[in-house]
Design a protein around this motif. Structure first.
Motif, PDB file in Angstrom:
ATOM      1  N   LYS A  62       0.827  -1.205   0.000  1.00  0.00           N
ATOM      2  CA  LYS A  62       0.000   0.000   0.000  1.00  0.00           C
ATOM      3  C   LYS A  62       0.861   1.254   0.000  1.00  0.00           C
ATOM      4  CE  LYS A  62      -3.880  -2.045   2.577  1.00  0.00           C
ATOM      5  NZ  LYS A  62      -4.603  -2.012   3.875  1.00  0.00           N
ATOM      6  N   ALA A  63       2.016   1.180   0.640  1.00  0.00           N
ATOM      7  CA  ALA A  63       2.848   2.370   0.843  1.00  0.00           C
ATOM      8  C   ALA A  63       3.812   2.652  -0.296  1.00  0.00           C
ATOM      9  CB  ALA A  63       3.630   2.213   2.142  1.00  0.00           C
ATOM     10  N   GLN A  64       3.851   1.802  -1.298  1.00  0.00           N
ATOM     11  CA  GLN A  64       4.874   1.924  -2.330  1.00  0.00           C
ATOM     12  C   GLN A  64       4.737   3.184  -3.184  1.00  0.00           C
ATOM     13  OE1 GLN A  64       4.564  -0.950  -5.595  1.00  0.00           O
ATOM     14  NE2 GLN A  64       2.491  -1.465  -4.892  1.00  0.00           N
ATOM     15  N   TYR A  65       3.582   3.844  -3.119  1.00  0.00           N
ATOM     16  CA  TYR A  65       3.362   5.037  -3.927  1.00  0.00           C
ATOM     17  C   TYR A  65       3.814   6.304  -3.219  1.00  0.00           C
ATOM     18  CZ  TYR A  65       0.438   1.614  -6.255  1.00  0.00           C
ATOM     19  OH  TYR A  65      -0.004   0.465  -6.877  1.00  0.00           O
ATOM     20  N   PHE A  66       4.378   6.174  -2.019  1.00  0.00           N
ATOM     21  CA  PHE A  66       4.764   7.335  -1.229  1.00  0.00           C
ATOM     22  C   PHE A  66       6.266   7.312  -0.938  1.00  0.00           C
ATOM     23  CE2 PHE A  66       0.351   6.314  -0.283  1.00  0.00           C
ATOM     24  CZ  PHE A  66      -0.267   7.529  -0.507  1.00  0.00           C
ATOM     25  N   ASP A  67       6.811   8.496  -0.671  1.00  0.00           N
ATOM     26  CA  ASP A  67       8.237   8.574  -0.365  1.00  0.00           C
ATOM     27  C   ASP A  67       8.521   9.308   0.937  1.00  0.00           C
ATOM     28  OD1 ASP A  67       7.648  11.159  -1.117  1.00  0.00           O
ATOM     29  OD2 ASP A  67       8.906  11.157  -2.905  1.00  0.00           O
ATOM     30  N   SER A  68       7.470   9.553   1.721  1.00  0.00           N
ATOM     31  CA  SER A  68       7.624  10.171   3.032  1.00  0.00           C
ATOM     32  C   SER A  68       6.664   9.502   4.005  1.00  0.00           C
ATOM     33  CB  SER A  68       7.320  11.672   2.978  1.00  0.00           C
ATOM     34  OG  SER A  68       8.183  12.327   2.080  1.00  0.00           O
ATOM     35  N   PHE A  69       7.115   9.353   5.254  1.00  0.00           N
ATOM     36  CA  PHE A  69       6.306   8.653   6.250  1.00  0.00           C
ATOM     37  C   PHE A  69       6.425   9.345   7.599  1.00  0.00           C
ATOM     38  CE2 PHE A  69       7.807   5.731   3.047  1.00  0.00           C
ATOM     39  CZ  PHE A  69       6.645   5.085   2.648  1.00  0.00           C
ATOM     40  N   VAL A  70       5.308   9.441   8.294  1.00  0.00           N
ATOM     41  CA  VAL A  70       5.284   9.955   9.666  1.00  0.00           C
ATOM     42  C   VAL A  70       4.976   8.784  10.583  1.00  0.00           C
ATOM     43  CG1 VAL A  70       4.187  11.533  11.299  1.00  0.00           C
ATOM     44  CG2 VAL A  70       4.513  12.228   8.910  1.00  0.00           C
ATOM     45  N   VAL A  71       5.787   8.617  11.620  1.00  0.00           N
ATOM     46  CA  VAL A  71       5.562   7.536  12.581  1.00  0.00           C
ATOM     47  C   VAL A  71       5.610   8.101  13.989  1.00  0.00           C
ATOM     48  CG1 VAL A  71       6.584   5.827  11.028  1.00  0.00           C
ATOM     49  CG2 VAL A  71       8.017   6.917  12.753  1.00  0.00           C
ATOM     50  N   LEU A  72       4.922   7.452  14.911  1.00  0.00           N
ATOM     51  CA  LEU A  72       4.968   7.834  16.315  1.00  0.00           C
ATOM     52  C   LEU A  72       6.116   7.114  17.015  1.00  0.00           C
ATOM     53  CD1 LEU A  72       2.201   9.180  15.875  1.00  0.00           C
ATOM     54  CD2 LEU A  72       1.492   8.224  18.078  1.00  0.00           C
ATOM     55  N   SER A  73       6.797   7.813  17.884  1.00  0.00           N
ATOM     56  CA  SER A  73       7.877   7.174  18.644  1.00  0.00           C
ATOM     57  C   SER A  73       7.334   6.046  19.505  1.00  0.00           C
ATOM     58  CB  SER A  73       8.602   8.208  19.516  1.00  0.00           C
ATOM     59  OG  SER A  73       7.711   8.817  20.440  1.00  0.00           O
TER      60      SER A  73
END
Length: 218
Positions: free
Chosen positions: A20-31
């Protein structure tokens, strides 16, 4: 312009998450999802930008030393062969998560914590968390945080809407544009965006597609 998504706030990985994520190049994650998550994402997507939101429970604004200590530990564990984490968002939506603190006080707190984090990691980019999206009320809160925003390395903006018209409203879906007008030299990363209305998934998906297509026009 990079296009990104906010990763689910969980430690477990869905089997189709990376497809699903292959179309994106930036990601926000929670610590709070653990330091292994950004390592896994960067392994699957070399060169991707990962912004870590340094999480702290809502309520009382934490002591500066506690946040800095938590950040040091997390950043150390998240470092791998791809290098160190380069971008963090310091906390989240202070107007609703820390309502007992004035905007000016939060801005001063942010400025000092950022300085401490940069003394540990000189190249770390520390983003200021913009307030929740509640129209003009939220924008006035942001203006009172000017000291912290100006001290930040980037603005961590949030943009939400409920109707098609609100997507282009400077107080809602297009608040990033108003933000750019106020602080034209600041880099803006939209770390949250979406439709908060209770509507069907296909309609929301069409909105998101339109939003991502139209944003470069700004």
């Amino acid at each position: 312009m990079r296009r990104g998504i906010h990763w689910r706030n969980v430690r477990e990985m869905e089997t189709d998450a990376f497809q699903k994520a292959q179309y994106f190049d930036s990601f926000v994650v929670l610590s709070s999802a653990g330091p292994e998550l950004p390592r896994i994402i960067r392994h699957h997507f070399p060169g991707a930008l990962v912004i870590v939101r340094l999480y702290w429970p809502a309520g009382d604004l934490p002591h500066m030393d506690d946040v800095v200590g938590m950040a040091y530990e997390y950043l150390g564990k998240a470092t791998d062969e791809a290098g160190a984490i380069t971008h963090v968002q310091l906390l989240n939506e202070p107007d609703i998560e820390y309502p007992g603190v004035t905007p000016e006080a939060f801005a001063r707190w942010f400025t000092v914590v950022r300085e401490n984090l940069r003394s540990y990691a000189h190249d770390l980019q520390v983003g200021f968390p913009m307030p929740s999206v509640k129209g003009e009320e939220s924008w006035q809160y942001a203006l009172r945080c000017a000291e912290g925003i100006e001290a930040s390395d980037f603005i961590a903006e949030h943009c939400y809407w409920q109707t098609d018209e609100m997507m282009d409203d400077w107080n809602w879906g297009a608040r990033y544009y108003r933000c750019h007008q106020e602080w034209p030299t600041k880099i803006i990363h939209i770390t949250e965006y979406g439709c908060s209305a209770e509507i069907d998934g296909l309609t929301k998906a069409a909105m998101y597609s339109h939003y991502l297509r139209e944003m470069p026009e700004y």
